[in-house]
Write a protein that holds these residues in place. Structure first.
Motif, mmCIF file in Angstrom:
data_model
loop_
_atom_site.group_PDB
_atom_site.id
_atom_site.type_symbol
_atom_site.label_atom_id
_atom_site.label_comp_id
_atom_site.label_asym_id
_atom_site.label_seq_id
_atom_site.Cartn_x
_atom_site.Cartn_y
_atom_site.Cartn_z
ATOM 1 N N LEU A 50 0.833 -1.207 0.000
ATOM 2 C CA LEU A 50 0.000 0.000 0.000
ATOM 3 C C LEU A 50 0.867 1.257 0.000
ATOM 4 O O LEU A 50 0.561 2.246 -0.673
ATOM 5 N N ARG A 51 1.961 1.211 0.746
ATOM 6 C CA ARG A 51 2.868 2.366 0.794
ATOM 7 C C ARG A 51 3.576 2.558 -0.546
ATOM 8 O O ARG A 51 3.899 3.690 -0.934
ATOM 9 N N GLU A 52 3.831 1.466 -1.245
ATOM 10 C CA GLU A 52 4.458 1.576 -2.571
ATOM 11 C C GLU A 52 3.577 2.365 -3.533
ATOM 12 O O GLU A 52 4.080 2.988 -4.475
ATOM 13 N N GLU A 53 2.270 2.349 -3.278
ATOM 14 C CA GLU A 53 1.329 3.092 -4.120
ATOM 15 C C GLU A 53 1.172 4.536 -3.652
ATOM 16 O O GLU A 53 0.326 5.263 -4.163
ATOM 17 N N GLY A 54 1.958 4.934 -2.657
ATOM 18 C CA GLY A 54 1.912 6.314 -2.181
ATOM 19 C C GLY A 54 0.849 6.590 -1.148
ATOM 20 O O GLY A 54 0.579 7.759 -0.841
ATOM 21 N N LEU A 55 0.232 5.549 -0.591
ATOM 22 C CA LEU A 55 -0.803 5.730 0.415
ATOM 23 C C LEU A 55 -0.200 5.652 1.820
ATOM 24 O O LEU A 55 0.815 5.000 2.035
ATOM 25 N N THR A 56 -0.850 6.317 2.763
ATOM 26 C CA THR A 56 -0.406 6.288 4.149
ATOM 27 C C THR A 56 -1.038 5.092 4.858
ATOM 28 O O THR A 56 -2.234 4.843 4.711
ATOM 29 N N VAL A 57 -0.228 4.360 5.592
ATOM 30 C CA VAL A 57 -0.712 3.176 6.301
ATOM 31 C C VAL A 57 -0.577 3.382 7.799
ATOM 32 O O VAL A 57 0.523 3.622 8.311
ATOM 33 N N TYR A 58 -1.707 3.303 8.498
ATOM 34 C CA TYR A 58 -1.731 3.380 9.955
ATOM 35 C C TYR A 58 -2.000 1.980 10.482
ATOM 36 O O TYR A 58 -3.016 1.365 10.143
ATOM 37 N N GLY A 59 -1.100 1.471 11.306
ATOM 38 C CA GLY A 59 -1.282 0.157 11.897
ATOM 39 C C GLY A 59 -1.760 0.272 13.330
ATOM 40 O O GLY A 59 -1.384 1.202 14.056
ATOM 41 N N PHE A 60 -2.611 -0.648 13.744
ATOM 42 C CA PHE A 60 -3.112 -0.692 15.121
ATOM 43 C C PHE A 60 -2.992 -2.125 15.610
ATOM 44 O O PHE A 60 -3.572 -3.038 15.002
ATOM 45 N N GLY A 61 -2.244 -2.345 16.676
ATOM 46 C CA GLY A 61 -2.086 -3.693 17.203
ATOM 47 C C GLY A 61 -1.541 -3.675 18.613
ATOM 48 O O GLY A 61 -1.129 -2.624 19.127
ATOM 49 N N GLU A 62 -1.544 -4.819 19.251
ATOM 50 C CA GLU A 62 -1.046 -4.931 20.611
ATOM 51 C C GLU A 62 0.477 -4.855 20.623
ATOM 52 O O GLU A 62 1.135 -5.007 19.588
ATOM 53 N N GLU A 63 1.028 -4.667 21.809
ATOM 54 C CA GLU A 63 2.480 -4.511 21.931
ATOM 55 C C GLU A 63 3.237 -5.776 21.531
ATOM 56 O O GLU A 63 4.444 -5.727 21.302
ATOM 57 N N LYS A 104 2.764 4.804 10.489
ATOM 58 C CA LYS A 104 2.588 5.050 11.919
ATOM 59 C C LYS A 104 1.907 3.843 12.518
ATOM 60 O O LYS A 104 0.976 3.283 11.917
ATOM 61 N N PHE A 105 2.366 3.443 13.691
ATOM 62 C CA PHE A 105 1.766 2.284 14.361
ATOM 63 C C PHE A 105 1.356 2.686 15.770
ATOM 64 O O PHE A 105 2.153 3.253 16.514
ATOM 65 N N ILE A 106 0.104 2.403 16.123
ATOM 66 C CA ILE A 106 -0.425 2.760 17.432
ATOM 67 C C ILE A 106 -0.721 1.477 18.199
ATOM 68 O O ILE A 106 -1.482 0.617 17.727
ATOM 69 N N TYR A 107 -0.118 1.332 19.375
ATOM 70 C CA TYR A 107 -0.397 0.165 20.205
ATOM 71 C C TYR A 107 -1.767 0.314 20.839
ATOM 72 O O TYR A 107 -2.093 1.341 21.441
ATOM 73 N N THR A 108 -2.573 -0.736 20.710
ATOM 74 C CA THR A 108 -3.970 -0.639 21.130
ATOM 75 C C THR A 108 -4.134 -0.613 22.648
ATOM 76 O O THR A 108 -5.219 -0.263 23.135
ATOM 77 N N GLU A 109 -3.101 -0.960 23.404
ATOM 78 C CA GLU A 109 -3.206 -0.890 24.854
ATOM 79 C C GLU A 109 -3.537 0.523 25.338
ATOM 80 O O GLU A 109 -4.225 0.696 26.338
ATOM 81 N N ILE A 110 -3.046 1.524 24.601
ATOM 82 C CA ILE A 110 -3.316 2.905 25.028
ATOM 83 C C ILE A 110 -4.700 3.372 24.591
ATOM 84 O O ILE A 110 -5.125 4.467 24.948
#
Length: 267
Positions: A118-131, A143-149
């Protein structure tokens, strides 16, 4: 004829794809509040085998948040058909060219290549997952956001008075709700090194926003909330012996621009 608003002022259109098998329903409120910071969740889909009881908690919140459940039966034992369905849909959505970015909600490393594609196509990827999310998937996202917060603290159930001995009373006490994770150790040396790398030779000061952007490029999972601070500026203020924060002039929004420097390299 009125001019078309610039793309910088337009909110990004995001496709939110959730792996129900690898994301807890407890994050749903915080998840969409977080996504709203980055753009509009134009598509919200969640993937899983909805005939199984383990997704019961997700079923309770789908209507409230207008999330479309995508049914995927497990064709073979031990194989995750849900991942394949999510990936196929992501590629279909990609080629519609209607989205500026994707939000991939899972702790599964199987989506690492999808994020990179997806990033190769120039799109921004936001990931959400546990630590526990494997580092390759974290690094593949912008950008990756840990879901614990993002987990909301569940309200405690009312306790009925019990006249009994201590052991019986303890047995009747409700389980304590799981709160937010204990703050991690702040990577002060890392922040100082980034400041040193991007600072001009003649000026130690760096705009706070530029610092945040460079930290995010190097560590997509960096988030001040992991360390007990709401914002990067709060984190910097919390360590006055290591960093100095200065407000200058006024920004385009009418506020003041914040600049920071590392005291270890200050001239």
């Amino acid at each position: 004829m009125a001019s078309k608003p610039s793309s910088s002022r337009q909110q990004k259109h995001l496709a939110v794809l959730i792996d129900a098998d690898n994301a807890p329903a407890a994050i749903v409120e915080g998840l969409f509040e977080e996504i709203a910071k980055y753009g509009i969740a134009s598509v919200k889909r969640i993937y899983g085998d909805w005939t199984k009881p383990n997704l019961g908690k997700w079923k309770q919140v789908l209507l409230d948040h207008s999330i479309q459940p995508m049914q995927q039966f497990a064709y073979t034992s031990g194989k995750n058909a849900t991942d394949s369905a999510l990936i196929i849909d992501a590629m279909d959505l990609l080629y519609t060219r209607r989205f500026d970015g994707f939000c991939l909600v899972s702790s599964d490393s199987d989506f690492t290549r999808l994020a990179a594609r997806l990033r190769e196509e120039g799109l921004t990827v936001y990931g959400f997952g546990e630590e526990k999310t494997p580092k390759p998937f974290v690094s593949a996202c912008d950008k990756f956001i840990y879901t614990e917060i993002l987990r909301a603290v569940a309200p405690e159930a009312p306790v009925e008075p019990v006249v009994n001995d201590g052991k019986a009373a303890a047995a009747n006490e409700p389980a304590k709700p799981a709160g937010k994770p204990r703050p991690q150790k702040v990577p002060l040396d890392f922040i100082a090194q980034v400041l040193d790398d991007i600072a001009d030779d003649d000026d130690d000061w760096v705009q706070l926003g530029v610092l945040g952007q460079n930290i995010g490029k190097l560590r997509p999972a960096f988030d001040p909330r992991l360390y007990g601070f709401k914002k990067l500026s709060d984190l910097i203020k919390g360590y006055p012996k290591r960093f100095e924060l200065q407000a200058r002039g006024s920004s385009a929004s009418g506020g003041k621009d914040l600049y920071v420097r590392s005291l270890s390299t200050a001239k």
